[in-house]
Design a protein around this motif. Structure first.
Motif, PDB file in Angstrom:
ATOM      1  N   MET A 168     -22.592  23.923  29.488  1.00 17.49           N
ATOM      2  CA  MET A 168     -21.587  23.013  30.026  1.00 17.49           C
ATOM      3  C   MET A 168     -21.822  22.866  31.516  1.00 17.49           C
ATOM      4  SD  MET A 168     -19.054  20.978  29.759  1.00 17.49           S
ATOM      5  CE  MET A 168     -18.550  21.040  28.100  1.00 17.49           C
ATOM      6  N   ARG A 169     -21.505  21.745  32.050  1.00 20.19           N
ATOM      7  CA  ARG A 169     -21.687  21.431  33.460  1.00 20.19           C
ATOM      8  C   ARG A 169     -20.487  21.949  34.224  1.00 20.19           C
ATOM      9  NH1 ARG A 169     -24.659  16.791  33.547  1.00 20.19           N
ATOM     10  NH2 ARG A 169     -23.827  16.178  35.520  1.00 20.19           N
ATOM     11  N   SER A 170     -20.622  22.885  35.085  1.00 20.82           N
ATOM     12  CA  SER A 170     -19.460  23.336  35.834  1.00 20.82           C
ATOM     13  C   SER A 170     -19.437  22.783  37.250  1.00 20.82           C
ATOM     14  CB  SER A 170     -19.401  24.863  35.860  1.00 20.82           C
ATOM     15  OG  SER A 170     -20.607  25.363  36.381  1.00 20.82           O
ATOM     16  N   ASN A 171     -20.589  22.494  37.842  1.00 15.79           N
ATOM     17  CA  ASN A 171     -20.637  22.019  39.228  1.00 15.79           C
ATOM     18  C   ASN A 171     -20.907  20.529  39.346  1.00 15.79           C
ATOM     19  OD1 ASN A 171     -20.197  24.632  40.123  1.00 15.79           O
ATOM     20  ND2 ASN A 171     -22.376  25.101  40.132  1.00 15.79           N
ATOM     21  N   ASN A 172     -21.360  19.899  38.301  1.00 18.53           N
ATOM     22  CA  ASN A 172     -21.721  18.486  38.353  1.00 18.53           C
ATOM     23  C   ASN A 172     -20.712  17.663  37.565  1.00 18.53           C
ATOM     24  OD1 ASN A 172     -24.118  19.134  39.751  1.00 18.53           O
ATOM     25  ND2 ASN A 172     -25.127  19.586  37.818  1.00 18.53           N
ATOM     26  N   PRO A 173     -20.451  16.450  38.020  1.00 18.45           N
ATOM     27  CA  PRO A 173     -19.521  15.597  37.270  1.00 18.45           C
ATOM     28  C   PRO A 173     -20.126  15.173  35.933  1.00 18.45           C
ATOM     29  CG  PRO A 173     -20.525  14.378  39.062  1.00 18.45           C
ATOM     30  CD  PRO A 173     -20.974  15.799  39.209  1.00 18.45           C
ATOM     31  N   VAL A 174     -19.257  14.899  34.992  1.00 19.74           N
ATOM     32  CA  VAL A 174     -19.702  14.394  33.688  1.00 19.74           C
ATOM     33  C   VAL A 174     -20.296  13.004  33.904  1.00 19.74           C
ATOM     34  CG1 VAL A 174     -18.909  13.669  31.401  1.00 19.74           C
ATOM     35  CG2 VAL A 174     -17.942  15.721  32.451  1.00 19.74           C
ATOM     36  N   PRO A 175     -21.475  12.724  33.326  1.00 16.84           N
ATOM     37  CA  PRO A 175     -22.075  11.390  33.469  1.00 16.84           C
ATOM     38  C   PRO A 175     -21.147  10.310  32.899  1.00 16.84           C
ATOM     39  CG  PRO A 175     -23.606  12.912  32.416  1.00 16.84           C
ATOM     40  CD  PRO A 175     -22.289  13.605  32.503  1.00 16.84           C
ATOM     41  N   THR A 176     -21.263   9.117  33.442  1.00 17.32           N
ATOM     42  CA  THR A 176     -20.438   8.004  32.972  1.00 17.32           C
ATOM     43  C   THR A 176     -20.890   7.550  31.581  1.00 17.32           C
ATOM     44  OG1 THR A 176     -21.893   6.319  33.890  1.00 17.32           O
ATOM     45  CG2 THR A 176     -20.135   7.172  35.342  1.00 17.32           C
ATOM     46  N   VAL A 177     -20.041   6.770  30.946  1.00 16.91           N
ATOM     47  CA  VAL A 177     -20.382   6.197  29.640  1.00 16.91           C
ATOM     48  C   VAL A 177     -21.659   5.366  29.765  1.00 16.91           C
ATOM     49  CG1 VAL A 177     -19.637   4.566  27.843  1.00 16.91           C
ATOM     50  CG2 VAL A 177     -17.992   6.187  28.818  1.00 16.91           C
ATOM     51  N   ASP A 178     -21.753   4.579  30.829  1.00 13.05           N
ATOM     52  CA  ASP A 178     -22.924   3.729  31.037  1.00 13.05           C
ATOM     53  C   ASP A 178     -24.200   4.558  31.160  1.00 13.05           C
ATOM     54  OD1 ASP A 178     -24.043   1.045  31.521  1.00 13.05           O
ATOM     55  OD2 ASP A 178     -24.450   1.826  33.531  1.00 13.05           O
ATOM     56  N   MET A 179     -24.136   5.652  31.884  1.00 13.23           N
ATOM     57  CA  MET A 179     -25.300   6.522  32.043  1.00 13.23           C
ATOM     58  C   MET A 179     -25.720   7.132  30.705  1.00 13.23           C
ATOM     59  SD  MET A 179     -24.113   8.367  35.602  1.00 13.23           S
ATOM     60  CE  MET A 179     -25.320   9.676  35.525  1.00 13.23           C
ATOM     61  N   ILE A 180     -24.740   7.576  29.928  1.00 13.20           N
ATOM     62  CA  ILE A 180     -25.034   8.168  28.621  1.00 13.20           C
ATOM     63  C   ILE A 180     -25.650   7.121  27.700  1.00 13.20           C
ATOM     64  CG2 ILE A 180     -24.023   9.237  26.559  1.00 13.20           C
ATOM     65  CD1 ILE A 180     -21.837  10.413  28.485  1.00 13.20           C
ATOM     66  N   GLU A 181     -25.055   5.939  27.676  1.00 17.45           N
ATOM     67  CA  GLU A 181     -25.570   4.860  26.821  1.00 17.45           C
ATOM     68  C   GLU A 181     -27.010   4.499  27.207  1.00 17.45           C
ATOM     69  OE1 GLU A 181     -23.985   0.591  25.336  1.00 17.45           O
ATOM     70  OE2 GLU A 181     -24.117   0.849  27.516  1.00 17.45           O
ATOM     71  N   LYS A 182     -27.264   4.320  28.496  1.00 12.89           N
ATOM     72  CA  LYS A 182     -28.606   3.943  28.953  1.00 12.89           C
ATOM     73  C   LYS A 182     -29.631   5.026  28.618  1.00 12.89           C
ATOM     74  CE  LYS A 182     -27.321   0.689  32.513  1.00 12.89           C
ATOM     75  NZ  LYS A 182     -27.206   0.373  33.926  1.00 12.89           N
ATOM     76  N   THR A 183     -29.239   6.279  28.746  1.00 11.77           N
ATOM     77  CA  THR A 183     -30.156   7.371  28.414  1.00 11.77           C
ATOM     78  C   THR A 183     -30.461   7.369  26.924  1.00 11.77           C
ATOM     79  OG1 THR A 183     -29.332   8.671  30.278  1.00 11.77           O
ATOM     80  CG2 THR A 183     -30.528   9.871  28.556  1.00 11.77           C
ATOM     81  N   PHE A 184     -29.433   7.209  26.084  1.00 11.39           N
ATOM     82  CA  PHE A 184     -29.655   7.119  24.640  1.00 11.39           C
ATOM     83  C   PHE A 184     -30.622   5.986  24.322  1.00 11.39           C
ATOM     84  CE2 PHE A 184     -26.258   9.899  23.061  1.00 11.39           C
ATOM     85  CZ  PHE A 184     -26.814  10.315  21.870  1.00 11.39           C
TER      86      PHE A 184
END
Length: 98
Positions: A1-17
């Motif tokens: 789990m990411r404790s120091n970094n923000p959760v990526p945005t929906v757009d970032m997740i979609e583009k990576t997928f």
């Protein structure tokens, strides 16, 4: 789990997928594609598992099994589910640290 970094945005997740899937399929994939429909471009269940692992690694997130269950969803909807579950998990983690 990411404790120091923000959760990526929906757009970032979609583009990576989409990038990971497109690279594996060796062709562009639309955001309306579903995980089940990836069979049509030569990505079987093992390939889907590879996609999920690669996205987790690139994004530094975990993709909860709950995001992958239920009715067939497209890549955009999947990105929203993953984002929501990761934000929820991050909030729970922060609450336990207080």
């Amino acid at each position: 789990m990411r404790s120091n970094n923000p959760v990526p945005t929906v757009d970032m997740i979609e583009k990576t997928f989409l990038k990971v899937i497109s690279d594996l399929a060796e062709r562009e994939i639309a955001p309306t594609a579903t995980l089940d429909s990836l069979k049509e471009v030569g990505i079987d269940s093992l390939g889907v598992f590879q996609v999920i692992c690669e996205v987790e690694q690139q994004m530094g997130i975990s993709i909860p099994e709950a995001a992958l269950q239920g009715e067939e969803v497209d890549i955009t909807q999947l990105a929203v589910r993953i984002y929501e579950l990761n934000v929820s998990n991050e909030l729970k983690l922060l609450a336990t640290q207080r």
